[in-house]
Enzyme design. Structure first.
Site, PDB file in Angstrom:
ATOM      1  N   HIS A 213       1.260  -1.524   0.136  1.00  0.00           N
ATOM      2  CA  HIS A 213       0.217  -0.087   0.240  1.00  0.00           C
ATOM      3  C   HIS A 213       0.737   1.495  -0.092  1.00  0.00           C
ATOM      4  O   HIS A 213      -0.238   2.373  -0.346  1.00  0.00           O
ATOM      5  CB  HIS A 213      -1.256  -0.134   1.172  1.00  0.00           C
ATOM      6  N   CYS A 337      -1.495   7.212  16.562  1.00  0.00           N
ATOM      7  CA  CYS A 337      -2.295   5.764  17.383  1.00  0.00           C
ATOM      8  C   CYS A 337      -3.526   5.513  17.170  1.00  0.00           C
ATOM      9  O   CYS A 337      -4.625   6.487  16.757  1.00  0.00           O
ATOM     10  CB  CYS A 337      -1.992   6.525  18.719  1.00  0.00           C
TER      11      CYS A 337
HETATM   12  N1  PLP Z   1       7.843  -0.010   7.825  1.00  0.00           N
HETATM   13  C1  PLP Z   1       7.921   1.220   7.804  1.00  0.00           C
HETATM   14  C2  PLP Z   1       9.304   2.299   7.750  1.00  0.00           C
HETATM   15  C3  PLP Z   1       7.055   2.337   7.305  1.00  0.00           C
HETATM   16  O1  PLP Z   1       6.891   3.464   7.163  1.00  0.00           O
HETATM   17  C4  PLP Z   1       5.584   1.293   7.710  1.00  0.00           C
HETATM   18  C5  PLP Z   1       4.294   1.998   8.009  1.00  0.00           C
HETATM   19  O2  PLP Z   1       4.289   3.244   8.075  1.00  0.00           O
HETATM   20  C6  PLP Z   1       5.473   0.109   8.219  1.00  0.00           C
HETATM   21  C7  PLP Z   1       7.229  -0.667   8.473  1.00  0.00           C
HETATM   22  C8  PLP Z   1       3.959  -1.037   8.563  1.00  0.00           C
HETATM   23  O3  PLP Z   1       3.613  -0.723   7.368  1.00  0.00           O
HETATM   24  P1  PLP Z   1       1.716  -1.888   6.741  1.00  0.00           P
HETATM   25  O4  PLP Z   1       1.546  -0.669   7.203  1.00  0.00           O
HETATM   26  O5  PLP Z   1       1.954  -2.480   5.490  1.00  0.00           O
HETATM   27  O6  PLP Z   1       1.912  -2.138   8.324  1.00  0.00           O
END
Ligand code: PLP
Length: 394
Positions: A213, A337
């Protein structure tokens, strides 16, 4: 109050929160459509319905494998970037603990999807957690990593690009340091994925995560690259899906959409990057006229083009973001949050900003469909709203 929407149901505001999520690409949606109802088989079923779903899954896996210069067997699908990160950290840490390595060295400005598993491993499983500091530009201190990496280190985790400051990290150098100590190297490439080709071999990553996404794919699909031979234990136990590493019936439609979106993102990367950078430049040029605003971290080649972290001196982000929302300009600060409240950004604090500075800072993240006009309008509106708030508080 009337809420205006476009024909596809979207708000008609200015969306500057692409690091939180991106809209689903129309071609990706079309690619997914047959798999919602027509081709509904379980990809693990041993009949024609299942085989058809399995074939779609194979194609999607091949697309990611080709993109990552990897083998099909090194690509694992999960249900989010968070799950991919959890699998990488819990899975590798537990497997390496059995080899007597119980130290995790993790960048202090990682996403909570990496920090929380690390904290839990330290709290409950006797793992030692060490955190790599960041400088004001959001860059990891590799000298610190060099001093800390040793024969007890299980895993080093450093994200490819930071989600709040946009800083691109020296991941290949970090991987080399990790490997010299005999440790595994994991990079969360969730924010980097739309903006740079990812080659885990070139980086030296044993594990690499992305989330659909963030690159105009559907929500609820994560990918984890696991270099063959990497010690890793499953986190979700159940059936033998994903070669036993991740139980659970796979989300065929979502994965097909993720692959279509990623293929397109790679194909259009140069064009999209130029478009996003131009929109950010337009915003920066306009906001430069507003003396209270300053950019945290920085801008330019060391940063992904989408993210801009802005501080308005004397103005807390909570009130400003609410006013911006009333004016239909969407941006965010820190990690949202569950109650919609915003905690102070752990990224800014890790990068040496004060609590006051963090309270006055928020993130804009531009996307390929934003226009320069939108950026200029947003900058003018933010400046006017912030000026009003600043005058109120003085
Ligand atoms: N890692 C990073 C650097 C992110 O920016 C995000 C989401 O904002 C995630 C992991 C988590 O991804 P997901 O929203 O698909 O759980």
């Amino acid at each position: 109050m009337t809420i205006e929407r476009t024909p596809n149901g979207a708000h008609t505001g200015i969306y500057l929160d692409h690091a939180a999520t991106t809209p689903l690409d129309e071609d990706a949606l079309q690619a997914m459509m047959p798999y919602f109802s027509g081709v509904y088989g379980n990809a693990d079923s041993p009949h024609r319905f299942g085989r058809e779903a399995a074939a779609a899954l194979d194609r999607a896996r091949e697309i990611f494998a080709t993109a990552f210069h990897a083998r099909d067997g090194e690509i694992f699908f999960t249900a989010s970037g968070t799950e991919s990160d959890n699998l990488a950290v819990f899975g590798a840490a537990r497997a390496m603990a059995k080899k007597g390595r119980k130290k995790l060295i993790v960048f202090s400005a990682e996403h909570y999807a990496v920090l929380e598993p690390t904290r839990l491993l330290a709290k409950n499983e006797g793992v030692e957690a060490v955190y790599i500091p960041a400088d004001k530009r959001g860059r990891a201190d590799l000298e610190f990593l060099k001093r800390e990496a040793d024969c007890t280190t299980a895993l080093v985790a450093l994200m490819t690009a930071n989600n709040e400051l946009g800083t691109i990290q020296p991941v290949a150098k970090a991987a080399k340091i990790a490997h010299e100590a005999g440790a595994l190297f994991f990079t969360d490439a969730v924010q980097a994925a739309p903006y740079m080709p990812l080659n885990p071999q070139e980086i030296g990553a044993d594990l690499l995560s992305v989330s659909a996404h963030k690159f105009y794919g559907p929500k609820g699909v994560g990918v984890l690259y696991v270099k063959s031979g990497t010690p890793i234990e499953r986190v979700i136990a159940g059936g033998e899906q994903e070669r036993g590493l991740r139980g659970g019936t796979v989300n065929v439609a979502g994965i097909v959409g993720a692959a279509a979106a990623y293929e397109k993102a790679l194909r259009d990367m140069q064009k999209n990057n130029a478009a996003v950078a131009a929109v950010k430049e337009a915003f920066l040029k306009e906001i430069a006229l507003f003396p209270l605003a300053e950019v945290n971290g920085g801008n330019g080649a060391e940063f992904i083009p989408s993210v801009l972290n802005l501080r308005v001196k004397g103005v807390e982000h909570g009130g400003l973001l609410r006013l911006m929302d009333l004016h239909a300009i969407a941006a965010s600060a820190g990690a949202a949050c569950s109650g919609g409240d915003v905690r102070l950004s752990h990224v800014l604090l890790a990068a040496g900003y004060t609590e006051e500075e963090a309270r006055e800072s928020f993130r804009l993240s531009f996307g390929k469909d934003n226009t320069a006009e939108e950026a200029i309008f947003a900058a003018r509106t933010i400046a006017a709203l912030a000026k009003g708030l600043a005058e109120k508080t003085t």
